[in-house]
Design a protein around this motif. Structure first.
Motif, PDB file in Angstrom:
ATOM      1  N   ARG A 119      -6.236  13.454   3.930  1.00  0.00           N
ATOM      2  CA  ARG A 119      -5.270  13.875   2.911  1.00  0.00           C
ATOM      3  C   ARG A 119      -5.474  15.321   2.516  1.00  0.00           C
ATOM      4  NH1 ARG A 119      -5.852   9.138  -1.417  1.00  0.00           N
ATOM      5  NH2 ARG A 119      -7.614  10.489  -1.856  1.00  0.00           N
ATOM      6  N   ALA A 130      -2.558   4.431  15.407  1.00  0.00           N
ATOM      7  CA  ALA A 130      -3.095   5.735  15.032  1.00  0.00           C
ATOM      8  C   ALA A 130      -4.611   5.804  15.168  1.00  0.00           C
ATOM      9  CB  ALA A 130      -2.650   6.105  13.621  1.00  0.00           C
ATOM     10  N   GLU A 140      -5.698   9.735   8.923  1.00  0.00           N
ATOM     11  CA  GLU A 140      -5.078  11.025   8.671  1.00  0.00           C
ATOM     12  C   GLU A 140      -5.655  11.570   7.369  1.00  0.00           C
ATOM     13  OE1 GLU A 140      -2.865  14.193   9.651  1.00  0.00           O
ATOM     14  OE2 GLU A 140      -2.757  12.348  10.824  1.00  0.00           O
ATOM     15  N   THR A 174      -7.665  11.499  14.705  1.00  0.00           N
ATOM     16  CA  THR A 174      -7.169  12.797  14.265  1.00  0.00           C
ATOM     17  C   THR A 174      -8.296  13.805  14.421  1.00  0.00           C
ATOM     18  OG1 THR A 174      -5.766  11.704  12.630  1.00  0.00           O
ATOM     19  CG2 THR A 174      -6.190  14.042  12.301  1.00  0.00           C
TER      20      THR A 174
END
Length: 114
Positions: A83, A60, A81, A65
């Motif tokens: 929150r 990832a 990622e 992101t």
């Protein structure tokens, strides 16, 4: 235990010797007979430890992101990622906030007093 055994690596197809000493080592630790030669075992181990995207946590961050920086409003990419309950900053805004808040050095000095 028996003598050396010739095995074929399941990855590269090369024959390799599973020595009597290695057999004893594997047996003592409850390991099964290896399917890969030592170089292929090492390569697989390195992949799992984070070298080529083999580990779930490593794949990832390499993609990142896309987010909008909470500081300057510019689009950026972060290696996690978000929150949603905390602001996310681009590299420049993060570095300037980290430096001006004294968070890194302050914690170390405070921690040493306790």
């Amino acid at each position: 235990m028996a003598g050396d055994i010739q095995l074929t690596c399941s990855d590269c197809g090369q024959d390799f010797t599973f020595t009597a000493a290695d057999q004893s080592f594997f047996s003592e630790r409850g390991y099964s007979t290896p399917k890969r030669c030592k170089p292929c075992r090492m390569a697989k181990k390195n992949d799992q430890m984070g070298g080529g995207g083999g580990g779930g946590y490593r794949s990832a961050p390499s993609q990142g992101t896309p987010v909008i920086c909470s500081g300057c409003g510019q689009p950026t990419t972060v290696p996690f990622e978000p929150r949603g309950d905390r602001p996310v900053f681009c590299r420049d805004c993060y570095q300037s906030r980290k430096g001006s808040s004294g968070g890194g050095g302050g914690r170390g000095a405070r921690g040493s007093r306790y």
